[in-house]
Design a protein around this motif. Structure first.
Motif, PDB file in Angstrom:
ATOM      1  N   GLY B  73      -2.180  -6.653   3.357  1.00  0.00           N
ATOM      2  CA  GLY B  73      -2.787  -7.891   3.270  1.00  0.00           C
ATOM      3  C   GLY B  73      -1.862  -9.089   2.997  1.00  0.00           C
ATOM      4  O   GLY B  73      -2.029 -10.266   2.465  1.00  0.00           O
ATOM      5  N   LYS B  76      -2.042 -13.979   3.818  1.00  0.00           N
ATOM      6  CA  LYS B  76      -2.580 -15.274   3.429  1.00  0.00           C
ATOM      7  C   LYS B  76      -1.675 -16.404   3.155  1.00  0.00           C
ATOM      8  O   LYS B  76      -0.549 -16.274   2.790  1.00  0.00           O
ATOM      9  CB  LYS B  76      -3.138 -14.830   1.915  1.00  0.00           C
ATOM     10  N   ARG B 181     -12.051 -16.397   9.980  1.00  0.00           N
ATOM     11  CA  ARG B 181     -11.376 -16.735   8.781  1.00  0.00           C
ATOM     12  C   ARG B 181     -11.500 -18.115   8.418  1.00  0.00           C
ATOM     13  O   ARG B 181     -11.236 -18.977   9.449  1.00  0.00           O
ATOM     14  CB  ARG B 181     -10.087 -16.169   8.720  1.00  0.00           C
ATOM     15  N   TRP B 236     -15.397   0.557   0.848  1.00  0.00           N
ATOM     16  CA  TRP B 236     -15.062  -0.850   0.706  1.00  0.00           C
ATOM     17  C   TRP B 236     -14.985  -1.114   2.549  1.00  0.00           C
ATOM     18  O   TRP B 236     -15.145  -2.358   2.693  1.00  0.00           O
ATOM     19  CB  TRP B 236     -13.687  -1.194   0.069  1.00  0.00           C
ATOM     20  N   LYS B 284     -13.160  -5.737  10.945  1.00  0.00           N
ATOM     21  CA  LYS B 284     -11.966  -6.855  11.299  1.00  0.00           C
ATOM     22  C   LYS B 284     -11.276  -7.140  10.337  1.00  0.00           C
ATOM     23  O   LYS B 284     -11.869  -7.432   9.251  1.00  0.00           O
ATOM     24  CB  LYS B 284     -12.788  -7.958  12.116  1.00  0.00           C
ATOM     25  N   GLY B 285      -9.836  -7.088  10.271  1.00  0.00           N
ATOM     26  CA  GLY B 285      -8.943  -7.402   9.114  1.00  0.00           C
ATOM     27  C   GLY B 285      -8.006  -8.391   9.364  1.00  0.00           C
ATOM     28  O   GLY B 285      -7.917  -8.775  10.461  1.00  0.00           O
ATOM     29  N   CYS B 286      -7.496  -8.802   8.348  1.00  0.00           N
ATOM     30  CA  CYS B 286      -5.863  -9.861   8.324  1.00  0.00           C
ATOM     31  C   CYS B 286      -4.988  -8.840   8.752  1.00  0.00           C
ATOM     32  O   CYS B 286      -4.983  -7.604   8.955  1.00  0.00           O
ATOM     33  CB  CYS B 286      -5.908 -10.416   7.257  1.00  0.00           C
ATOM     34  N   CYS B 289      -3.664  -5.527   7.069  1.00  0.00           N
ATOM     35  CA  CYS B 289      -4.508  -4.869   6.038  1.00  0.00           C
ATOM     36  C   CYS B 289      -4.952  -3.447   6.466  1.00  0.00           C
ATOM     37  O   CYS B 289      -5.381  -3.045   7.366  1.00  0.00           O
ATOM     38  CB  CYS B 289      -5.726  -5.794   6.123  1.00  0.00           C
ATOM     39  N   CYS B 291      -7.569  -2.097   4.754  1.00  0.00           N
ATOM     40  CA  CYS B 291      -8.785  -1.907   4.266  1.00  0.00           C
ATOM     41  C   CYS B 291      -9.819  -3.055   4.702  1.00  0.00           C
ATOM     42  O   CYS B 291     -10.229  -4.158   3.824  1.00  0.00           O
ATOM     43  CB  CYS B 291      -8.786  -1.843   2.979  1.00  0.00           C
ATOM     44  N   PRO B 292      -9.841  -3.173   6.084  1.00  0.00           N
ATOM     45  CA  PRO B 292     -10.421  -4.510   6.554  1.00  0.00           C
ATOM     46  C   PRO B 292     -11.813  -4.814   5.890  1.00  0.00           C
ATOM     47  O   PRO B 292     -12.927  -3.983   6.238  1.00  0.00           O
ATOM     48  CB  PRO B 292     -10.586  -4.168   8.089  1.00  0.00           C
ATOM     49  N   CYS B 293     -12.001  -5.780   5.368  1.00  0.00           N
ATOM     50  CA  CYS B 293     -13.240  -6.167   4.785  1.00  0.00           C
ATOM     51  C   CYS B 293     -14.140  -7.198   5.755  1.00  0.00           C
ATOM     52  O   CYS B 293     -15.275  -7.190   5.680  1.00  0.00           O
ATOM     53  CB  CYS B 293     -13.023  -6.897   3.779  1.00  0.00           C
ATOM     54  N   GLY B 294     -13.537  -7.568   6.891  1.00  0.00           N
ATOM     55  CA  GLY B 294     -14.326  -8.370   7.756  1.00  0.00           C
ATOM     56  C   GLY B 294     -15.187  -7.532   8.458  1.00  0.00           C
ATOM     57  O   GLY B 294     -15.090  -6.610   9.051  1.00  0.00           O
ATOM     58  N   CYS B 490      -3.273 -10.861   0.011  1.00  0.00           N
ATOM     59  CA  CYS B 490      -4.649 -10.501  -0.471  1.00  0.00           C
ATOM     60  C   CYS B 490      -4.642  -9.893  -1.842  1.00  0.00           C
ATOM     61  O   CYS B 490      -3.636  -9.055  -2.234  1.00  0.00           O
ATOM     62  CB  CYS B 490      -5.304  -9.885   0.590  1.00  0.00           C
ATOM     63  N   LEU B 492      -7.454  -8.377  -2.860  1.00  0.00           N
ATOM     64  CA  LEU B 492      -8.645  -7.277  -2.848  1.00  0.00           C
ATOM     65  C   LEU B 492      -7.939  -6.061  -2.722  1.00  0.00           C
ATOM     66  O   LEU B 492      -9.007  -5.042  -3.338  1.00  0.00           O
ATOM     67  CB  LEU B 492      -9.520  -7.928  -1.674  1.00  0.00           C
ATOM     68  N   GLN B 493      -6.848  -5.759  -2.420  1.00  0.00           N
ATOM     69  CA  GLN B 493      -6.310  -4.420  -2.503  1.00  0.00           C
ATOM     70  C   GLN B 493      -6.412  -3.921  -4.122  1.00  0.00           C
ATOM     71  O   GLN B 493      -6.556  -2.818  -4.380  1.00  0.00           O
ATOM     72  CB  GLN B 493      -5.123  -4.245  -1.697  1.00  0.00           C
TER      73      GLN B 493
HETATM   74  S1  SF4 Z   1      -9.255  -7.126   2.472  1.00  0.00           S
HETATM   75 FE1  SF4 Z   1     -10.238  -8.490   3.658  1.00  0.00          FE
HETATM   76  S2  SF4 Z   1      -9.485 -10.295   3.117  1.00  0.00           S
HETATM   77 FE2  SF4 Z   1      -8.124  -9.084   2.114  1.00  0.00          FE
HETATM   78  S3  SF4 Z   1      -6.436  -8.667   3.596  1.00  0.00           S
HETATM   79 FE3  SF4 Z   1      -7.954  -7.029   4.286  1.00  0.00          FE
HETATM   80  S4  SF4 Z   1      -9.191  -8.145   5.584  1.00  0.00           S
HETATM   81 FE4  SF4 Z   1      -8.071  -9.662   4.931  1.00  0.00          FE
END
Ligand code: SF4
Lengths: 74, 608
Positions: B73, B76, B181, B236, B284-286, B289, B291-294, B490, B492-493
């Protein structure tokens, strides 16, 4: 055969460090959580045999249940 | 300086002058990067009393030492400015792939200043930087702009663009990137629009030097392994932030009909599970990443696609509008993104207008003919468009945010304008969750959840308790969590996968060559928190306790239905929370940092 409840994340602390516990089938998930002392409102997610279920799901023979703590929401 | 790109890019939109300067070593030492760089430069460079939409305001984009690196992640960046919505500090975090390109192009910060006489876009290709004509793009949606630039320059170029919302100075306009995003909150898109800057296109091919390449590889791999081994990874990745929707509904935290309740009778229709089944087509992720949360979704009924909706949009454009229809929420999300308005603020504004309409405070004459009842999907779409174009009486009114709208309309509607410091509240109903309520009251950009997501703590220790431990928890979260926005990674991890935060320590050390514990970094977080407070004070003469008050709805009107029916936090408890908070922060009774606190944080000089 009893059902197996596997706890994840912070929920493990309610099982005194154990990862899983057995409960009798016939209970709902909500009732099973109460028996085990896991606060239902901290459980975000219930997966029974790889399928997501609500807390009103009635446990069947030998079900494997994963209960996951609420995650962060962003 | 290891781990940094080494330069700051300064672009004067008025004169067209473009210059580069070295990133100051002491800024990197004391503020690390990201939102730290943002507030430090904002405080120093934007003069007191600058018009947020005028030439003196600056828009500052910053990467951090973890941006663009082999870190889960690490994609950002932070967008800091003086907020046109609140008149105070705005900082919006954006994911995707922009950050990495910006850092590889050689920049720790991009400082945008002045106002261009005509629409332009900024093209950055490593050291070659140009301002180019954007007249043909003005008026276009953010997605179209991105498509056009991808075709023109190529897949690897990353684009951040505003939609009509930013052009029309909607005070909560956002900046879009990567087809879904955003730098979302506080009106950063309006500031970009005020500068007549339609888009930034960036491509970087340089590398970033690290202090210890082998240590870096090992520490990075350890972080990735922790993510891959995390128990919650599958869930997740399957649901992203929508994983909390059903839980919020169950515990009475899901914003419902303008936050009049926290549980929604149509909740199941917008839960993450429903969404996954009905509209999601892929994840879809950043950048970097694991663990893509998109969630990329197809709304068949409308024939459209969107990245989302994520939890906040489901709450604010679903239950909060009485809409129990995930396709409609997805379409509202797509409209808002393309038009370039923040879904959280827009959702709040529409909900407030719906409540006004149902109460007879607004009539069809005021709504330009819209039957603005809760649950009306078509009226919602129409109003989002009107807001973005400042079209019609109501669209124009709501484009200034819910606080100003309620002040203009009056008739008691101020009491159900859900905001703090002028920023509309994000997706947690806080009738009975005192830590979360305090987190919103004291958040340094207004009512946003991301600094301190304390609601689980409320449920663990007792949701209505007002005790010093809760306050301490909020302060710790506020100092710690935004450090991810400083480091350029990020959070969120750590939040969602519960990976050990200490794994970041060797990674930071190997990258920058400086050993910093989390305690050291929390001290930086505390300094930044106080500096943002100083910015609010400097820009607003009457700033203080009255700015930290929540919407009266949370101490006056217990929900009638749902899990929190009948529950409320008393006004006295709200003030006790603030008393304890100020004391623990080392602030006076009016919420202003004391000289001793500023001294301790090395802020006395900058404050004077
Ligand atoms: S968890 Fe979501 S917001 Fe964070 S880097 Fe991965 S895709 Fe992006």
């Amino acid at each position: 055969m009893p059902a197996t409840i596997k706890a994840y994340g912070m929920l493990k602390t309610y099982l005194h460090g154990q990862n899983e516990a057995s409960v009798e089938h016939g209970l709902t998930i909500r009732q099973a959580l109460a028996v085990l002392g896991i606060p239902s409102e901290l459980v975000a997610f219930v997966i029974v045999n790889d399928e997501q279920k609500s807390k009103d799901y009635c446990l069947q023979d030998a079900d494997i249940v994963k209960v996951m703590a609420v995650m962060g929401g962003g | 300086m290891k781990g940094y790109a080494g330069s700051i890019l300064r672009v004067n939109l008025a004169t067209g002058q473009i210059s580069k300067e070295p990133t100051p070593a002491e800024m990197a030492r004391d503020y690390l990067g990201g939102r730290g760089f943002g507030i430090y430069q904002l405080f120093k460079e934007v003069p007191k009393g600058a018009d947020a939409l005028g030439p003196q305001n600056k828009l500052i984009i910053s990467t951090g030492p973890l941006s663009g690196m082999l870190i889960p992640g690490g994609g950002k960046c932070d967008w800091t400015t003086k907020s046109p919505l609140t008149g105070g500090y705005a900082s919006a975090s954006m994911g995707g792939h922009f950050t990495a390109e910006m850092k590889y192009a050689g920049y720790d910060s991009i400082i945008l200043e002045g106002v261009s006489p005509k629409p332009v876009y900024l093209l950055i290709e490593d050291g070659k930087v140009q301002l180019l004509d954007a007249a043909h793009l003005w008026g276009k949606g953010a997605f179209d702009v991105e498509v056009e630039f991808k075709h023109k320059y190529g897949e690897e170029y990353q684009i951040a663009a505003i939609g009509p919302g930013g052009e029309n100075l909607v005070l909560y306009a956002c900046i879009n990137h990567d087809f879904g995003r955003q730098a979302g909150r506080g009106g950063v898109g309006a500031v970009m629009g005020s500068k007549k800057l339609k888009a930034i296109v960036v491509r970087g091919t340089k590398s970033v030097e690290v202090a210890d390449p082998e240590g870096y590889r090992k520490a990075g791999m350890a972080l990735y392994k922790a993510c891959k081994d995390a128990e919650g990874l599958a869930e997740w990745t399957r649901y992203g932030t929508t994983v909390v929707t059903s839980w919020c509904d169950e515990v009475g935290a899901l914003p419902t009909r303008n936050f009049s309740a926290g549980s929604f009778e149509g909740g199941e229709k917008i839960y993450g599970q429903t969404m996954r089944k009905e509209i999601v087509i892929t994840d879809k992720g950043c950048f970097g990443c694991p663990c893509p949360c998109g969630k990329y979704s197809h709304m068949k009924r409308y024939g459209t696609y969107v990245e989302g909706p994520e939890y906040e949009t489901i709450g604010l454009m679903g239950s909060n509008l009485g809409i129990a229809d995930i396709q409609a929420v997805g379409e509202a999300n797509r409209l808002a993104d393309d038009l370039g308005v923040d879904t959280i603020s827009a959702g709040n504004c529409v909900a407030w207008a719906m409540e006004c309409y149902e109460k007879g405070i607004l009539t069809k004459e005021d709504t330009d003919g819209l039957e603005l009842k809760f649950g009306n999907i078509e009226a919602t779409f129409a109003l989002i468009k009107n807001i973005a174009h400042r079209q019609g009486k109501l669209g124009n009114l709501l484009a200034d945010g819910v606080k100003r709208a309620a002040e203009k309309i009056g008739k008691g509607s101020e009491r159900f304008a859900i905001q703090v410091k002028g920023m509309e509240q994000s997706g947690y109903a806080t009738h009975s969750a005192t830590s979360m309520l305090l987190a919103y009251m004291t958040c340094d950009v207004g009512a946003h959840h991301n600094r301190a997501w304390a609601i689980t703590y409320d449920l663990q220790v007792g949701r209505s308790l007002v005790v010093p431990e809760k306050v301490a928890r909020v302060i710790w979260l506020q100092n710690f969590r935004p450090m991810f926005d400083v480091l350029g990674a990020c959070r969120l991890q750590w939040v969602e996968l519960s990976i050990d935060r200490d794994l970041y320590v060797p990674a930071m050390e190997a990258i920058t060559g400086i050993h910093r514990t989390w305690e050291d970094m929390e001290a930086v977080g505390n300094r930044i928190w106080n500096l943002t407070r100083l910015f609010w004070m400097r820009e607003n003469e009457d700033f203080g306790r009255s700015w930290d008050q929540p919407s009266p709805r949370f101490f006056e009107e217990p929900p009638k239905t749902g899990a929190t029916a009948g529950q409320i936090t008393s006004y006295e408890d709200v003030q006790r929370l603030l008393d304890m908070y100020y004391e623990q922060r080392g602030w006076d009774n009016n919420g202003l940092p004391t000289p001793a606190t500023l001294e301790k944080l090395n802020l006395a000089q900058i404050a004077s």
